[in-house]
Design a protein around this motif. Sequence first.
Motif, PDB file in Angstrom:
ATOM      1  N   LEU A  65       0.849  -1.202   0.000  1.00 33.16           N
ATOM      2  CA  LEU A  65       0.000   0.000   0.000  1.00 33.16           C
ATOM      3  C   LEU A  65       0.882   1.249   0.000  1.00 33.16           C
ATOM      4  O   LEU A  65       0.636   2.202  -0.749  1.00 33.16           O
ATOM      5  N   LYS A  66       1.937   1.224   0.841  1.00 36.81           N
ATOM      6  CA  LYS A  66       2.832   2.394   0.918  1.00 36.81           C
ATOM      7  C   LYS A  66       3.579   2.590  -0.400  1.00 36.81           C
ATOM      8  O   LYS A  66       3.858   3.710  -0.804  1.00 36.81           O
ATOM      9  N   GLU A  67       3.908   1.493  -1.060  1.00 34.45           N
ATOM     10  CA  GLU A  67       4.628   1.586  -2.343  1.00 34.45           C
ATOM     11  C   GLU A  67       3.680   1.821  -3.529  1.00 34.45           C
ATOM     12  O   GLU A  67       4.114   1.831  -4.677  1.00 34.45           O
ATOM     13  N   ASP A  68       2.389   1.933  -3.238  1.00 38.05           N
ATOM     14  CA  ASP A  68       1.384   2.119  -4.290  1.00 38.05           C
ATOM     15  C   ASP A  68       1.323   0.953  -5.275  1.00 38.05           C
ATOM     16  O   ASP A  68       0.969   1.133  -6.438  1.00 38.05           O
ATOM     17  N   LYS A  69       1.662  -0.235  -4.797  1.00 43.29           N
ATOM     18  CA  LYS A  69       1.642  -1.409  -5.687  1.00 43.29           C
ATOM     19  C   LYS A  69       0.302  -2.127  -5.613  1.00 43.29           C
ATOM     20  O   LYS A  69       0.057  -3.080  -6.350  1.00 43.29           O
ATOM     21  N   ILE A  70      -0.534  -1.743  -4.666  1.00 47.24           N
ATOM     22  CA  ILE A  70      -1.802  -2.429  -4.463  1.00 47.24           C
ATOM     23  C   ILE A  70      -2.800  -1.418  -3.912  1.00 47.24           C
ATOM     24  O   ILE A  70      -2.387  -0.393  -3.332  1.00 47.24           O
ATOM     25  N   SER A  71      -4.092  -1.680  -4.132  1.00 50.06           N
ATOM     26  CA  SER A  71      -5.100  -0.837  -3.479  1.00 50.06           C
ATOM     27  C   SER A  71      -6.090  -1.766  -2.791  1.00 50.06           C
ATOM     28  O   SER A  71      -6.187  -2.940  -3.150  1.00 50.06           O
ATOM     29  N   PHE A  72      -6.774  -1.236  -1.800  1.00 49.36           N
ATOM     30  CA  PHE A  72      -7.820  -2.038  -1.164  1.00 49.36           C
ATOM     31  C   PHE A  72      -9.134  -1.639  -1.826  1.00 49.36           C
ATOM     32  O   PHE A  72      -9.821  -0.715  -1.383  1.00 49.36           O
ATOM     33  N   ALA A  73      -9.445  -2.307  -2.934  1.00 48.82           N
ATOM     34  CA  ALA A  73     -10.664  -2.007  -3.665  1.00 48.82           C
ATOM     35  C   ALA A  73     -11.828  -2.582  -2.850  1.00 48.82           C
ATOM     36  O   ALA A  73     -11.969  -3.799  -2.748  1.00 48.82           O
ATOM     37  N   HIS A  74     -12.630  -1.712  -2.254  1.00 50.78           N
ATOM     38  CA  HIS A  74     -13.676  -2.234  -1.375  1.00 50.78           C
ATOM     39  C   HIS A  74     -14.914  -1.340  -1.388  1.00 50.78           C
ATOM     40  O   HIS A  74     -14.868  -0.199  -1.839  1.00 50.78           O
ATOM     41  N   THR A  75     -16.006  -1.890  -0.890  1.00 54.90           N
ATOM     42  CA  THR A  75     -17.246  -1.131  -0.745  1.00 54.90           C
ATOM     43  C   THR A  75     -17.605  -1.089   0.731  1.00 54.90           C
ATOM     44  O   THR A  75     -17.707  -2.139   1.377  1.00 54.90           O
ATOM     45  N   VAL A  76     -17.783   0.129   1.242  1.00 55.87           N
ATOM     46  CA  VAL A  76     -18.208   0.303   2.633  1.00 55.87           C
ATOM     47  C   VAL A  76     -19.734   0.364   2.655  1.00 55.87           C
ATOM     48  O   VAL A  76     -20.339   1.140   1.920  1.00 55.87           O
ATOM     49  N   VAL A  77     -20.344  -0.471   3.493  1.00 57.24           N
ATOM     50  CA  VAL A  77     -21.796  -0.431   3.658  1.00 57.24           C
ATOM     51  C   VAL A  77     -22.078   0.033   5.086  1.00 57.24           C
ATOM     52  O   VAL A  77     -21.520  -0.511   6.037  1.00 57.24           O
ATOM     53  N   LYS A  78     -22.917   1.031   5.191  1.00 59.67           N
ATOM     54  CA  LYS A  78     -23.264   1.558   6.520  1.00 59.67           C
ATOM     55  C   LYS A  78     -24.650   1.045   6.922  1.00 59.67           C
ATOM     56  O   LYS A  78     -25.335   0.431   6.132  1.00 59.67           O
ATOM     57  N   GLY A  79     -25.038   1.332   8.140  1.00 58.76           N
ATOM     58  CA  GLY A  79     -26.395   0.939   8.563  1.00 58.76           C
ATOM     59  C   GLY A  79     -26.363  -0.096   9.676  1.00 58.76           C
ATOM     60  O   GLY A  79     -27.397  -0.408  10.257  1.00 58.76           O
ATOM     61  N   GLY A  80     -25.193  -0.659   9.919  1.00 60.99           N
ATOM     62  CA  GLY A  80     -25.031  -1.559  11.063  1.00 60.99           C
ATOM     63  C   GLY A  80     -25.851  -2.835  10.973  1.00 60.99           C
ATOM     64  O   GLY A  80     -26.350  -3.227   9.911  1.00 60.99           O
ATOM     65  N   VAL A  81     -26.014  -3.474  12.125  1.00 66.17           N
ATOM     66  CA  VAL A  81     -26.703  -4.780  12.185  1.00 66.17           C
ATOM     67  C   VAL A  81     -28.120  -4.709  11.588  1.00 66.17           C
ATOM     68  O   VAL A  81     -28.524  -5.629  10.871  1.00 66.17           O
ATOM     69  N   PRO A  82     -28.899  -3.606  11.830  1.00 61.52           N
ATOM     70  CA  PRO A  82     -30.251  -3.586  11.241  1.00 61.52           C
ATOM     71  C   PRO A  82     -30.241  -3.670   9.715  1.00 61.52           C
ATOM     72  O   PRO A  82     -31.226  -4.075   9.108  1.00 61.52           O
ATOM     73  N   PHE A  83     -29.120  -3.308   9.098  1.00 60.77           N
ATOM     74  CA  PHE A  83     -29.057  -3.307   7.634  1.00 60.77           C
ATOM     75  C   PHE A  83     -28.328  -4.546   7.098  1.00 60.77           C
ATOM     76  O   PHE A  83     -28.207  -4.730   5.893  1.00 60.77           O
TER      77      PHE A  83
END
Length: 342
Positions: free
Chosen positions: A301-319
Amino acid sequence: MSAEAIPTTSRELRLVSRPADRLTQENFELVEVPTPTPGDGEVLVRNEWMFLGSVYRDLMNEETALPIPNYEIGKTPWCTTVGTVVVSHNEELPVGTFVLHYEGWREWAVVSPGFGVKKLDRSLLPGAEYYLANGPTAWRGIVEMAGAGEGDIVFVSGATGAVGTLAGQIAKARGAKLVIGSTGSKEKVDFLLNEAGFDAAFDYHDGPVLDQLRALAPDGITVCFDNVGGDQFEAAVEHAQPGARFALCGALSGQIGGTDGDHPRLALMRAIAKQLTFRGFATFDTEEQLAAWNQQFSTWLKEDKISFAHTVVKGGVPFAAEAFIGLLDKKYAGTVVLQLND
Ligand SMILES: NC(=O)c1ccc[n+]([C@@H]2O[C@H](COP(=O)([O-])OP(=O)(O)OC[C@H]3O[C@@H](n4cnc5c(N)ncnc54)[C@H](OP(=O)(O)O)[C@@H]3O)[C@@H](O)[C@H]2O)c1
């Protein structure tokens, strides 16, 4: 955290029936329970993030071929989760320890060492959710099963999933010449090219997989990291160079939707004549594997050789139920993480 800040009740989600075919909200029940109290040797964890992956759908079935326990009806299922110890009756896990454990789908969890709890170094990665990356699985397939590296032409099926996005990037970081991913929409093709570092990508709805592989890699592929099975596996065998290595990670096309994608036809004489290698694998992350991956992830990550391609979902346990159904409906890209306490 002071004892006063711990709520007396908290929420969790239970699986109350097995899905007939399509999973619905009715298969779950959201319940409010007394926040659990740790006993001797146990600790109370404030959960922060849980991982969502298609594999949990398999675990909702009465039977599964997976080498991990399936879910019990009437109980809160297990899943990979990270959080912080706030009450400790165990000197191995003092208050403030950041841990990965499996008591997810809930806001607060009682855990004890020896039940899959792993201590993490929180200073290593940019955010708590980064520790839910499926790096050890992607690494195992790309490096230990397929030995992918310098000069390889790599095909990753199911490339926008949690494992696929990392598998492609690990291959690239190790010097692969060309990394190609398959996915199910134009938006996700763009995601692979722009956010997950793939050199090329195609939508498997746009024509036969074999034709698309031929167009993108005219010389054939030398490595296949297969998450899908079915016709994607068959096309990869057909388009493999002699000596190509296959890391068999998953069979998404058979796991979701009841298709027979986990029974692809293997062109046996092609596989023999081309001397292909097929290695299936199942990863059970140890604390050491996880620590080694997190260290490598941090460096890249520091060397910019990889990214954490991800989706954040909010709403907690009810969601959580809706979020998981959304994942099965292919709404998200990359590693899908649900925030449990914001
Ligand atoms: N061997 C191991 O140790 C190990 C460890 C972890 C996971 N796994 C396996 O690895 C595979 C990938 O897991 P993951 O967590 O990365 O997946 P994931 O994040 O849950 O992937 C979800 C994506 O998979 C794609 N997909 C779903 N059904 C599909 C189908 N029928 N055909 C093609 N693509 C489909 C969809 O993207 P599109 O829109 O692109 O179709 C969907 O958005 C799974 O089979 C899982 O069980 C294995």
